[in-house]
Scaffold this active site. Structure first.
Site, PDB file in Angstrom:
ATOM      1  N   CYS A 198      14.744  93.450 -28.887  1.00  0.00           N
ATOM      2  CA  CYS A 198      15.944  92.881 -29.503  1.00  0.00           C
ATOM      3  C   CYS A 198      15.797  92.786 -31.017  1.00  0.00           C
ATOM      4  O   CYS A 198      14.692  92.713 -31.562  1.00  0.00           O
ATOM      5  CB  CYS A 198      16.203  91.489 -28.940  1.00  0.00           C
ATOM      6  SG  CYS A 198      16.576  91.468 -27.182  1.00  0.00           S
TER       7      CYS A 198
ATOM      8  N   ASN B 270      17.910  96.106 -33.482  1.00  0.00           N
ATOM      9  CA  ASN B 270      17.218  96.288 -32.203  1.00  0.00           C
ATOM     10  C   ASN B 270      16.713  97.716 -32.072  1.00  0.00           C
ATOM     11  O   ASN B 270      17.233  98.635 -32.702  1.00  0.00           O
ATOM     12  CB  ASN B 270      18.134  95.930 -31.031  1.00  0.00           C
ATOM     13  CG  ASN B 270      19.265  96.921 -30.854  1.00  0.00           C
ATOM     14  OD1 ASN B 270      19.991  97.222 -31.800  1.00  0.00           O
ATOM     15  ND2 ASN B 270      19.437  97.421 -29.650  1.00  0.00           N
TER      16      ASN B 270
ATOM     17  N   CYS C  53      19.486  86.377 -26.456  1.00  0.00           N
ATOM     18  CA  CYS C  53      19.254  86.460 -25.011  1.00  0.00           C
ATOM     19  C   CYS C  53      18.160  85.462 -24.619  1.00  0.00           C
ATOM     20  O   CYS C  53      17.555  84.804 -25.473  1.00  0.00           O
ATOM     21  CB  CYS C  53      18.853  87.882 -24.622  1.00  0.00           C
ATOM     22  SG  CYS C  53      17.185  88.345 -25.137  1.00  0.00           S
TER      23      CYS C  53
ATOM     24  N   GLU D  55      16.356  90.269 -32.872  1.00  0.00           N
ATOM     25  CA  GLU D  55      15.683  89.030 -33.276  1.00  0.00           C
ATOM     26  C   GLU D  55      14.166  89.203 -33.260  1.00  0.00           C
ATOM     27  O   GLU D  55      13.473  88.739 -34.168  1.00  0.00           O
ATOM     28  CB  GLU D  55      16.072  87.869 -32.348  1.00  0.00           C
ATOM     29  CG  GLU D  55      17.538  87.479 -32.431  1.00  0.00           C
ATOM     30  CD  GLU D  55      18.406  88.170 -31.394  1.00  0.00           C
ATOM     31  OE1 GLU D  55      19.419  87.573 -31.000  1.00  0.00           O
ATOM     32  OE2 GLU D  55      18.092  89.313 -30.974  1.00  0.00           O
TER      33      GLU D  55
ATOM     34  N   CYS E  29      14.757  86.115 -26.281  1.00  0.00           N
ATOM     35  CA  CYS E  29      14.763  85.735 -27.695  1.00  0.00           C
ATOM     36  C   CYS E  29      14.759  84.219 -27.863  1.00  0.00           C
ATOM     37  O   CYS E  29      14.113  83.690 -28.767  1.00  0.00           O
ATOM     38  CB  CYS E  29      15.957  86.359 -28.404  1.00  0.00           C
ATOM     39  SG  CYS E  29      15.801  88.145 -28.593  1.00  0.00           S
TER      40      CYS E  29
END
Length: 136
Positions: free
Chosen positions: A58, A50, A93, A60, A96
């Protein structure tokens, strides 16, 4: 929701995500506190961390961006990690989950189930009633 058991590639993916986090962990400033790894259907693996800040991103998102920038479009499995979390795996999250739903709704996401066991589920199952673009 269909659940999938982890295999050796999944365990390797978790280790890859932990390794990139260990290489880049930024304790105190917290800019790089989550690692991620994504396995493509062709066997390629991409990793990222991140980038936090006032408008951070993030792990991801970063990792997906790296893979897409390399020309990848077919994804198999993704995992995000922090070594102090249960099984070192953290769930994506809401942002994401939406991104995964839009890019690859059938990608498998490694998460902890209700009992603390590692499983894989499809991204589409992590975000029921997801927002979808409607073309009129």
């Amino acid at each position: 929701m269909e659940r999938y058991e982890l295999n050796e590639k999944d365990k390797m993916l978790i280790e890859t995500a932990l390794a990139v986090l260990k290489e880049n962990f930024d304790d105190g400033v917290y800019n790089h506190t989550v690692g991620c790894a994504i396995l493509c259907k062709n066997g390629a693996v991409y990793k990222g961390v991140n980038c936090d800040g006032i408008h951070g991103s993030c792990a991801e998102y970063i990792t997906m961006g790296i893979a897409v920038s390399a020309g990848e479009r077919d994804f198999d499995t993704i995992v995000a990690v922090h070594e102090k979390h249960l099984n070192s795996v953290i769930p994506p999250c809401g942002n994401c989950r939406q991104m995964l739903y839009e890019y690859c709704p059938d990608i498998k996401v490694i998460v902890n189930d209700e009992s603390g066991n590692l499983i894989k589920v499809k991204a589409r199952d992590l975000l029921p009633f997801a927002w979808q673009s409607v073309i009129c």
